[in-house]
Design a protein around this motif. Sequence first.
Motif, PDB file in Angstrom:
ATOM      1  N   PHE A  66     -26.424 -15.147  49.957  1.00 37.35           N
ATOM      2  CA  PHE A  66     -27.462 -15.996  50.917  1.00 37.35           C
ATOM      3  C   PHE A  66     -27.565 -17.404  49.868  1.00 37.35           C
ATOM      4  CE2 PHE A  66     -30.971 -13.717  53.375  1.00 37.35           C
ATOM      5  CZ  PHE A  66     -30.054 -13.254  54.158  1.00 37.35           C
ATOM      6  N   TYR A  67     -26.896 -17.537  48.558  1.00 39.70           N
ATOM      7  CA  TYR A  67     -27.109 -18.703  47.760  1.00 39.70           C
ATOM      8  C   TYR A  67     -25.787 -19.466  47.779  1.00 39.70           C
ATOM      9  CZ  TYR A  67     -25.389 -14.951  44.934  1.00 39.70           C
ATOM     10  OH  TYR A  67     -24.684 -13.891  44.318  1.00 39.70           O
ATOM     11  N   CYS A  68     -24.673 -18.822  48.274  1.00 41.07           N
ATOM     12  CA  CYS A  68     -23.432 -19.291  47.993  1.00 41.07           C
ATOM     13  C   CYS A  68     -22.821 -20.094  49.404  1.00 41.07           C
ATOM     14  CB  CYS A  68     -22.374 -18.286  47.669  1.00 41.07           C
ATOM     15  SG  CYS A  68     -20.776 -18.867  46.891  1.00 41.07           S
ATOM     16  N   LEU A 156     -17.767 -10.971  36.409  1.00 47.48           N
ATOM     17  CA  LEU A 156     -18.691 -10.448  37.617  1.00 47.48           C
ATOM     18  C   LEU A 156     -19.974 -10.551  37.383  1.00 47.48           C
ATOM     19  CD1 LEU A 156     -17.997  -9.066  40.494  1.00 47.48           C
ATOM     20  CD2 LEU A 156     -18.538  -6.946  39.492  1.00 47.48           C
ATOM     21  N   ARG A 157     -20.777 -11.517  37.930  1.00 49.96           N
ATOM     22  CA  ARG A 157     -22.290 -11.532  37.556  1.00 49.96           C
ATOM     23  C   ARG A 157     -22.968 -10.627  38.254  1.00 49.96           C
ATOM     24  NH1 ARG A 157     -23.599 -17.889  37.738  1.00 49.96           N
ATOM     25  NH2 ARG A 157     -22.456 -18.717  35.931  1.00 49.96           N
ATOM     26  N   ILE A 158     -23.898 -10.004  37.698  1.00 46.91           N
ATOM     27  CA  ILE A 158     -24.869  -9.100  38.470  1.00 46.91           C
ATOM     28  C   ILE A 158     -25.868  -9.885  39.322  1.00 46.91           C
ATOM     29  CG2 ILE A 158     -26.614  -8.887  36.478  1.00 46.91           C
ATOM     30  CD1 ILE A 158     -25.382  -5.825  38.474  1.00 46.91           C
ATOM     31  N   GLU A 159     -26.024 -11.064  39.062  1.00 47.41           N
ATOM     32  CA  GLU A 159     -26.671 -12.143  39.668  1.00 47.41           C
ATOM     33  C   GLU A 159     -28.243 -12.013  39.327  1.00 47.41           C
ATOM     34  OE1 GLU A 159     -24.691 -14.361  40.348  1.00 47.41           O
ATOM     35  OE2 GLU A 159     -22.889 -13.543  41.411  1.00 47.41           O
ATOM     36  N   THR A 160     -28.597 -10.693  39.715  1.00 48.47           N
ATOM     37  CA  THR A 160     -30.054 -10.293  39.452  1.00 48.47           C
ATOM     38  C   THR A 160     -29.949  -8.936  39.053  1.00 48.47           C
ATOM     39  OG1 THR A 160     -32.296 -10.134  40.091  1.00 48.47           O
ATOM     40  CG2 THR A 160     -30.818 -10.286  41.824  1.00 48.47           C
ATOM     41  N   SER A 196     -26.409 -13.832  35.098  1.00 52.69           N
ATOM     42  CA  SER A 196     -27.418 -13.985  36.300  1.00 52.69           C
ATOM     43  C   SER A 196     -27.694 -15.538  36.919  1.00 52.69           C
ATOM     44  CB  SER A 196     -28.805 -13.330  36.218  1.00 52.69           C
ATOM     45  OG  SER A 196     -29.019 -13.498  34.727  1.00 52.69           O
ATOM     46  N   LEU A 197     -28.099 -15.450  37.985  1.00 53.83           N
ATOM     47  CA  LEU A 197     -28.558 -16.747  38.529  1.00 53.83           C
ATOM     48  C   LEU A 197     -30.078 -17.156  38.096  1.00 53.83           C
ATOM     49  CD1 LEU A 197     -26.844 -16.846  42.161  1.00 53.83           C
ATOM     50  CD2 LEU A 197     -26.691 -18.755  40.115  1.00 53.83           C
ATOM     51  N   VAL A 198     -30.402 -18.074  37.917  1.00 53.55           N
ATOM     52  CA  VAL A 198     -31.707 -18.547  37.294  1.00 53.55           C
ATOM     53  C   VAL A 198     -32.622 -19.106  38.347  1.00 53.55           C
ATOM     54  CG1 VAL A 198     -33.329 -19.528  35.659  1.00 53.55           C
ATOM     55  CG2 VAL A 198     -31.352 -18.137  34.982  1.00 53.55           C
ATOM     56  N   GLY A 226     -26.421 -19.521  34.756  1.00 53.14           N
ATOM     57  CA  GLY A 226     -26.751 -20.983  35.361  1.00 53.14           C
ATOM     58  C   GLY A 226     -27.934 -21.018  36.344  1.00 53.14           C
ATOM     59  N   PRO A 227     -28.070 -22.369  36.652  1.00 50.02           N
ATOM     60  CA  PRO A 227     -29.367 -22.477  37.457  1.00 50.02           C
ATOM     61  C   PRO A 227     -28.764 -22.173  39.079  1.00 50.02           C
ATOM     62  CG  PRO A 227     -28.587 -24.526  36.892  1.00 50.02           C
ATOM     63  CD  PRO A 227     -27.665 -23.558  36.031  1.00 50.02           C
ATOM     64  N   PHE A 228     -29.648 -21.511  39.881  1.00 50.20           N
ATOM     65  CA  PHE A 228     -29.365 -21.649  41.226  1.00 50.20           C
ATOM     66  C   PHE A 228     -29.756 -22.855  41.718  1.00 50.20           C
ATOM     67  CE2 PHE A 228     -32.092 -21.462  45.214  1.00 50.20           C
ATOM     68  CZ  PHE A 228     -30.944 -21.565  46.273  1.00 50.20           C
ATOM     69  N   ILE A 229     -28.529 -23.456  42.236  1.00 50.26           N
ATOM     70  CA  ILE A 229     -28.796 -24.657  43.082  1.00 50.26           C
ATOM     71  C   ILE A 229     -28.517 -24.362  44.819  1.00 50.26           C
ATOM     72  CG2 ILE A 229     -27.528 -27.194  43.395  1.00 50.26           C
ATOM     73  CD1 ILE A 229     -26.255 -26.688  40.751  1.00 50.26           C
ATOM     74  N   PRO A 230     -29.552 -24.990  45.278  1.00 46.71           N
ATOM     75  CA  PRO A 230     -29.498 -24.714  46.814  1.00 46.71           C
ATOM     76  C   PRO A 230     -28.400 -25.277  47.642  1.00 46.71           C
ATOM     77  CG  PRO A 230     -31.705 -25.283  46.071  1.00 46.71           C
ATOM     78  CD  PRO A 230     -30.626 -25.656  44.949  1.00 46.71           C
ATOM     79  N   LYS A 302     -16.845 -25.073  47.202  1.00 38.81           N
ATOM     80  CA  LYS A 302     -18.292 -25.476  47.017  1.00 38.81           C
ATOM     81  C   LYS A 302     -19.238 -24.064  47.222  1.00 38.81           C
ATOM     82  CE  LYS A 302     -20.092 -29.413  49.062  1.00 38.81           C
ATOM     83  NZ  LYS A 302     -20.871 -30.106  50.074  1.00 38.81           N
ATOM     84  N   LEU A 303     -19.305 -23.718  45.933  1.00 39.68           N
ATOM     85  CA  LEU A 303     -20.433 -22.727  45.776  1.00 39.68           C
ATOM     86  C   LEU A 303     -21.741 -23.426  45.822  1.00 39.68           C
ATOM     87  CD1 LEU A 303     -19.043 -21.715  42.309  1.00 39.68           C
ATOM     88  CD2 LEU A 303     -18.702 -20.343  44.438  1.00 39.68           C
ATOM     89  N   TYR A 304     -21.942 -24.636  45.448  1.00 40.93           N
ATOM     90  CA  TYR A 304     -23.172 -25.530  45.567  1.00 40.93           C
ATOM     91  C   TYR A 304     -23.038 -26.877  45.657  1.00 40.93           C
ATOM     92  CZ  TYR A 304     -22.191 -24.903  40.547  1.00 40.93           C
ATOM     93  OH  TYR A 304     -21.488 -25.040  39.324  1.00 40.93           O
ATOM     94  N   PRO A 305     -23.816 -27.752  45.841  1.00 42.18           N
ATOM     95  CA  PRO A 305     -23.406 -29.234  46.034  1.00 42.18           C
ATOM     96  C   PRO A 305     -23.333 -29.975  44.609  1.00 42.18           C
ATOM     97  CG  PRO A 305     -25.813 -28.719  46.771  1.00 42.18           C
ATOM     98  CD  PRO A 305     -25.046 -27.424  46.435  1.00 42.18           C
TER      99      PRO A 305
HETATM  100  N1  5AD Z   1     -25.787 -22.229  42.783  1.00 46.77           N
HETATM  101  C1  5AD Z   1     -25.678 -21.776  41.578  1.00 46.77           C
HETATM  102  N2  5AD Z   1     -24.493 -20.773  41.126  1.00 46.77           N
HETATM  103  C2  5AD Z   1     -24.041 -20.112  42.386  1.00 46.77           C
HETATM  104  N3  5AD Z   1     -23.134 -19.339  42.598  1.00 46.77           N
HETATM  105  C3  5AD Z   1     -22.755 -18.891  43.851  1.00 46.77           C
HETATM  106  N4  5AD Z   1     -23.528 -19.703  44.664  1.00 46.77           N
HETATM  107  C4  5AD Z   1     -24.244 -20.595  43.683  1.00 46.77           C
HETATM  108  C5  5AD Z   1     -25.396 -21.552  43.845  1.00 46.77           C
HETATM  109  N5  5AD Z   1     -25.737 -21.981  45.057  1.00 46.77           N
HETATM  110  C6  5AD Z   1     -22.555 -18.500  41.315  1.00 46.77           C
HETATM  111  C7  5AD Z   1     -22.717 -17.238  41.369  1.00 46.77           C
HETATM  112  C8  5AD Z   1     -21.410 -16.566  41.149  1.00 46.77           C
HETATM  113  C9  5AD Z   1     -20.756 -17.552  40.499  1.00 46.77           C
HETATM  114  C10 5AD Z   1     -19.233 -17.602  40.850  1.00 46.77           C
HETATM  115  O1  5AD Z   1     -21.184 -18.890  41.201  1.00 46.77           O
HETATM  116  O2  5AD Z   1     -23.482 -16.836  40.362  1.00 46.77           O
HETATM  117  O3  5AD Z   1     -21.351 -15.465  40.482  1.00 46.77           O
END
Ligand code: 5AD
Length: 345
Positions: A66-68, A156-160, A196-198, A226-230, A302-305
């Motif tokens: 959902f985040y990627c 391989l992140r577990i992410e959460t 994980s994604l924070v 790292g931080p989750f970035i929408p 582009k995982l995130y902007p």
């Molecule tokens: N924001 C931050 N990190 C992200 N990843 C994927 N999408 C996002 C996002 N929107 C991270 C995931 C993945 C790594 C390759 O990139 O945690 O494991």
Amino acid sequence: KDNDVLIEKLETQHDIEKEEIVMLLALKDPSKLYQAADRVRRKYVGDDVHLRGLIEFSNYCNNTCFYCGLRGPNRTIKRYRMEPEEIIQCAKYGAAAGLKTIVLQSGEDKYFKINTLCKIIEEIKKLDMAITLSIGELTTKDYAELKKAGADRYLLRIETTNKELYQKLHPGMSYENRVRCLMDLKELGYEVGTGSLVGLPGQTLEMLADDLIFFKKIDADMLGIGPFIPCENTPLEREKGGNVEIVLKMLALSRLLLPDINIPATTALAVKDKEGYIKGLKCGANVIMPNIGKDEYKKLYKLYPGKVPDNPSEAVNSLENIKKLILSQNRTIGKDKGYRKKILN
Ligand code: 5AD
């Protein structure tokens, strides 16, 4: 005062209860936590910052996280695959620039056969470099073959670690299989990186504390946090992103719980905060991953902007910028392959 005692206990014993982790994650003034992590970093892994040259070799992905931004259903991004020859060229560039580790990352792209990947690995190994793979969930057999071909590490992140949240964000995937992958990788003798994604929607400090306990339990060799970035064109595009301060607390706690591991200051942290790398390096991090791929592809991964500015040489994660930054912090650039030092156990 209570918190000072907790930090001291962590610094000397590298262990702590979940409730106590939650208290530290909630600290109003985390400066002492950061300083303790910085001391432990220095004591166990020294002032070296290890560079890991990242090659993002395919942005095709079968998953729908959902985040990627690379999620399969995102039709708005142009997809690419690098030719094996191109990948090896980038690795050679990295070797010539003095790098000792190549990280091969892609979406979960079934196009590349294990055989092809093995050949690429064998070629890169001739350059006397460590190889890290970050290509997602595979079978035990595939992991074994890649290891045999010369792969040294796997990310391989577990992410959460919150199963409910995990299932919500990863349709069609399973938490159990992800843990299975991590166990397989450990068993096969890879150095294993997770993380994980924070700041994921619905994530709490308790969940983050559980993540840290999980990292300690599986004895992770590396932790990318790292931080989750929408990201636009994903289901979470309108959500709030992760908080830098909480990421830094997670880095510091990781260093205190697992003193001898490798911890990157992540690109996402540097994208979220102009001082992100510097802050990360001061809170326990000892690794940075410069992107050594080709500019034409960088902007498509582009995982995130915000990852790649219009002029890619201005990217925060260019090799030149990172080298300068490390020296400006009175840290040194690691000259060896930068394996985990395994000082404890
Ligand atoms: N924001 C931050 N990190 C992200 N990843 C994927 N999408 C996002 C996002 N929107 C991270 C995931 C993945 C790594 C390759 O990139 O945690 O494991």
